[in-house]
Design an enzyme around this catalytic site. Structure first.
Site, short mmCIF file in Angstrom:
data_model
loop_
_atom_site.label_atom_id
_atom_site.label_comp_id
_atom_site.label_asym_id
_atom_site.label_seq_id
_atom_site.Cartn_x
_atom_site.Cartn_y
_atom_site.Cartn_z
N HIS A 120 -50.42 -7.61 2.38
CA HIS A 120 -50.44 -7.26 0.96
C HIS A 120 -49.16 -6.51 0.54
O HIS A 120 -49.00 -6.21 -0.64
CB HIS A 120 -51.67 -6.41 0.63
CG HIS A 120 -52.95 -7.18 0.62
ND1 HIS A 120 -53.51 -7.71 1.76
CD2 HIS A 120 -53.78 -7.50 -0.40
CE1 HIS A 120 -54.65 -8.33 1.45
NE2 HIS A 120 -54.83 -8.22 0.14
N GLY A 121 -48.27 -6.22 1.47
CA GLY A 121 -47.02 -5.54 1.15
C GLY A 121 -46.21 -6.23 0.06
O GLY A 121 -45.63 -5.56 -0.80
#
Length: 194
Positions: A120-121
Site C-alpha cells: 500500500h506504500g
C-alpha cells in the site's frame, strides 16, 4: 560499497514484515535506516499489523509487534538521505493525508534519489503526484486503481515479483521481499560479494 542513509516512512498499522524485514536487512548489509513517523520522535513506537493470506478473498489483519522509531520525523530532510523506503500496511492510508509527508516524497523524486515502495506504500506516491505522466508502478493489486488515478501505469506482477522504473522500485506485498530488496540494493549500487 559506500553505505547509504535511507529514510523509512512508517505509521501506526504499518505491515509488520514490511517494516521489520527491510529495516533489519538493509542495516545488515551496512546501510543506515532511519525510521520516522509524523508527530512521533526517536524512541516512540508504532503499532504494526500482520497481513496474512489465509484463503479468503482478501488478506486478513492481525495485531503485530510494536516497532520502535529511531529518528525524528520533524528533522527529516531530503538532502540528509540517499534514498526513501515506504512499507505498506494500513499506515499509507492516513500518511498520504499529511502534507509534510507528501512534500518529503516529492523532494526525493525531484532529487532523483532511489525510492522503494511496497504493497500500500504507492498510495502515498499517488497522493504526492509523483506517478503522473505514466510512471510504472506496482502495488498491492487492490491499490491498482489508486496508482492509475494518480497518473501512474500499474504493472501487474506475481506476488513474489518486483518492478524497477528508473530509480523507483515497487512490489505487491511482503512475499516479494527477496526480489524487491534485491532490486532496491541494485538501484542503491550495493554489491554483496559471496
Amino acid at each position: 560499497m559506500a553505505a547509504k542513509k535511507i529514510l523509512m516512512l512508517v505509521g501506526d498499522f504499518v505491515e509488520d514484515y514490511e517494516v521489520m524485514v527491510p529495516f533489519q536487512a538493509l542495516q545488515m548489509v551496512g546501510h543506515q535506516v532511519d525510521a520516522v513517523c509524523p508527530d512521533k520522535r526517536a524512541g516512540d513506537t508504532v503499532q504494526t499489523a500482520i497481513h496474512d493470506f489465509t484463503g479468503e478473498q482478501t488478506y486478513s489483519e492481525k495485531l503485530g509487534h510494536r516497532f520502535t522509531l529511531n529518528a525524528d520525523f520533524a528533522q527529516a530532510q531530503v538532502e540528509d538521505y540517499d534514498a526513501l523506503l515506504i512499507p505498506g500496511g494500513r499506515a499509507p492510508e492516513y500518511l498520504r493525508l499529511n502534507d509534510q509527508v507528501l512534500e518529503l516524497v516529492r523532494g526525493f523524486f525531484r532529487a532523483n534519489k532511489p525510492v522503494a515502495a511496497l504493497c500500500h506504500g504507492p498510495l502515498i506516491l499517488a497522493a504526492a503526484g509523483v506517478l503522473e505522466g505514466g510512471v510504472e508502478c506496482n502495488a498491492y493489486p487492490a491499490c491498482a486503481p489508486d496508482v492509475r488515478g494518480g497518473g501512474g501505469q500499474y504493472i501487474e506482477l506475481p506476488l513474489d515479483g518486483a518492478h524497477v522504473s528508473g530509480r523507483l522500485v515497487t512490489g505487491p506485498v511482503w512475499t516479494a521481499h527477496v526480489e524487491w530488496l534485491r532490486k532496491f540494493l541494485d538501484v542503491l549500487d550495493t554489491r554483496i560479494e559471496l
